[in-house]
Enzyme design. Structure first.
Site, mmCIF file in Angstrom:
data_model
loop_
_atom_site.group_PDB
_atom_site.id
_atom_site.type_symbol
_atom_site.label_atom_id
_atom_site.label_comp_id
_atom_site.label_asym_id
_atom_site.label_seq_id
_atom_site.Cartn_x
_atom_site.Cartn_y
_atom_site.Cartn_z
ATOM 1 N N ILE A 1 0.763 -1.194 -0.009
ATOM 2 C CA ILE A 1 -0.060 -0.121 -0.174
ATOM 3 C C ILE A 1 0.897 1.192 -0.114
ATOM 4 O O ILE A 1 1.826 1.265 0.945
ATOM 5 C CB ILE A 1 -0.904 0.084 1.222
ATOM 6 C CG1 ILE A 1 -1.765 -1.020 1.395
ATOM 7 C CG2 ILE A 1 -1.484 1.319 1.544
ATOM 8 C CD1 ILE A 1 -2.945 -1.033 0.281
ATOM 9 N N HIS A 2 0.736 2.145 -0.772
ATOM 10 C CA HIS A 2 1.621 3.314 -0.931
ATOM 11 C C HIS A 2 0.773 4.487 -1.728
ATOM 12 O O HIS A 2 1.343 5.588 -1.469
ATOM 13 C CB HIS A 2 2.976 3.253 -1.277
ATOM 14 C CG HIS A 2 2.841 3.131 -3.149
ATOM 15 N ND1 HIS A 2 2.317 1.992 -3.698
ATOM 16 C CD2 HIS A 2 2.829 4.230 -4.085
ATOM 17 C CE1 HIS A 2 2.451 2.466 -5.110
ATOM 18 N NE2 HIS A 2 2.889 3.538 -5.169
ATOM 19 N N ARG A 3 -0.205 4.300 -2.407
ATOM 20 C CA ARG A 3 -0.923 5.287 -3.227
ATOM 21 C C ARG A 3 -1.664 6.350 -2.223
ATOM 22 O O ARG A 3 -2.014 6.071 -1.200
ATOM 23 C CB ARG A 3 -2.116 4.827 -3.908
ATOM 24 C CG ARG A 3 -2.644 5.169 -4.959
ATOM 25 C CD ARG A 3 -2.013 5.184 -6.277
ATOM 26 N NE ARG A 3 -1.414 4.251 -6.859
ATOM 27 C CZ ARG A 3 -0.185 4.209 -7.779
ATOM 28 N NH1 ARG A 3 0.207 5.548 -7.732
ATOM 29 N NH2 ARG A 3 0.389 3.272 -7.953
ATOM 30 N N ASP B 1 -2.286 -1.592 -3.989
ATOM 31 C CA ASP B 1 -2.828 -0.493 -4.743
ATOM 32 C C ASP B 1 -1.754 0.054 -5.794
ATOM 33 O O ASP B 1 -1.713 1.047 -6.318
ATOM 34 C CB ASP B 1 -3.124 0.629 -3.657
ATOM 35 C CG ASP B 1 -1.831 1.102 -2.909
ATOM 36 O OD1 ASP B 1 -0.990 0.861 -3.164
ATOM 37 O OD2 ASP B 1 -2.352 2.109 -2.002
#
Ligand code: UD1
Ligand code: UDP
Length: 362
Positions: free
Chosen positions: A205-207, A280
């Site tokens: 997850i990094h968006r 993501d």
């Protein structure tokens, strides 16, 4: 012929590594590598240069993190200086980061032709910084390397002249082929983390739309915690997400195995052996497909729409814990046996086509 390549963020090192290998095999081409410094932690940058044997950058601009305007502006100023000195035949940019946009604007203002790898991808979500970067870069570019037919169609709809656009396939697929054997031989990650193949979920997850929204971030991490009671969840944590969790005072339970970002070879092994992938990330969605691992994408939309149409990827808007957790558990129980059309990502020929088009056009 001289090409200045601009990179700065993790996925760009991987993409540029694949193209650089091909460029090196051609005589008469000099590649000058510029690292903007957008990513700078060893495990977000240096590890890729070492593992993928990317030559040391000719210029390291050391820009680092800041707001969009400040970061892009500083890059623009510094890249301009490099271009004025090097006077290349082409500036080659990748993907949709602030480094991509800065490279494209610096070049086009100096009337240096721009070539864009991963042109034409669209989420149609104008809130995404990446969407702005992509659209502007595509409209500044002279040569647009589209990875998919959907990308070609997007560019046509925006009125970009057909002769500038080339369907070449996806360079990340080429990278996956280039480094598959090395990953198998070198990576010890499964034994290091005591993981059994097919018995864990790999998550990333990094968006910004997820990390910068505390409700969404909470829903995602609560869902992972729930699912981790059924199957281990391994999550290499992007530094943006680490900072966001701290800011939102979310303390993921010890059920989720949070680890530092890993190098590409370890990531390939984690992906290949996962039961499912929850992400993501743009790159990770596709790699899931390359290794035929079902993927749940925690977003409202995706640029890689063909994977959703094929049934390999399902989109789950990360709005509430229950929906995310049930989608993950449901994906775990499904046997994916879809028909796969040949070569939807170019069959491993993207980098050759890019090099050939760059040299032809000059
Ligand atoms: C950037 C790209 C995104 C891409 C991603 C790949 C933009 C607008 N976004 O997002 O499209 O998917 O890279 O990973 O260009 N940080 C560190 N160490 C680092 C790098 C970043 O601690 O080496 C932290 C900093 O707190 C920084 C934050 O991560 O503020 C975000 O970094 P930034 O490069 O601005 O955006 P990414 O989220 O990495
Ligand atoms: N990746 C990696 N280590 C990690 C997480 C991702 O090597 O800990 C690789 C991944 O295999 C893919 C690329 O980084 O090749 C994707 O980058 P990221 O998710 O940061 O960006 P995006 O593709 O969404 O722009």
């Amino acid at each position: 012929m001289k090409i200045v390549t601009i990179v700065g963020a993790r996925p760009q090192f991987i993409k540029a590594a694949a193209v650089a290998r091909k460029l090196k095999s051609q005589s008469g081409i000099t590649e000058v590598l510029v690292h903007t410094g957008q990513h700078y932690d060893d495990n977000m940058s240096e590890v890729f240069f070492q593992e993928l044997e990317i030559p040391k950058p000719d210029y390291h601009l050391g820009i680092g993190s800041s707001s969009h305007g400040a970061q892009t502006g500083r890059m623009l100023e510094a890249i301009e200086q490099v271009l004025l000195k090097e006077l290349p035949d082409w500036v080659l940019v990748y993907g949709d980061t602030n480094s991509t946009l800065a490279g494209a604007i610096a070049a086009v203002k100096l009337h240096i032709p721009v070539a864009h790898v991963e042109a034409g991808l669209r989420s149609f979500n104008p809130q995404m910084p990446e969407e702005i970067n992509r659209v502007l870069t595509d409209h500044a570019a002279n040569l647009l390397f589209a990875p998919t037919t959907a990308a070609v169609e997007n560019l046509q709809r925006e009125g970009i002249p057909q002769e500038k656009v080339h369907l070449v396939g996806d360079v990340m697929y080429d990278a996956s082929l280039d480094y598959a054997v090395k990953a198998e031989a070198k990576s010890q990650i499964l034994s290091q983390l005591k993981l059994t193949p097919q018995n864990y979920i790999l998550a990333t997850i990094h968006r910004a739309e997820n990390t910068d929204n505390p409700e969404k971030l909470q829903a995602i991490f609560q869902a992972f915690t729930k699912v981790a009671q059924t199957i281990p969840v391994i999550l290499p944590l992007h530094p943006r997400t680490r900072a966001a969790l701290q800011r939102a005072e979310i303390n993921p339970t010890s059920h989720i195995q949070l680890i530092d970002p890993v190098g590409y070879l370890d990531m390939v092994m984690l992906e290949k052996n996962a039961k499912i992938i929850a992400t993501d990330s743009g790159g990770v969605q596709k790699e899931a497909f390359f290794y035929r691992v079902p993927c749940v994408t925690l977003r409202t939309e995706t640029e890689w729409i063909e994977l959703v149409e094929l049934g390999w990827n399902r989109l789950v808007p990360p709005l509430n814990t229950q929906d995310i957790a049930s989608s993950l558990l449901d994906a775990l129980g499904k046997i994916t046996n879809h028909e796969i059309p040949d070569g939807i990502y170019g069959g491993g020929l993207a980098t050759s086509k890019i090099v050939s088009l760059l040299t032809q056009d000059n």
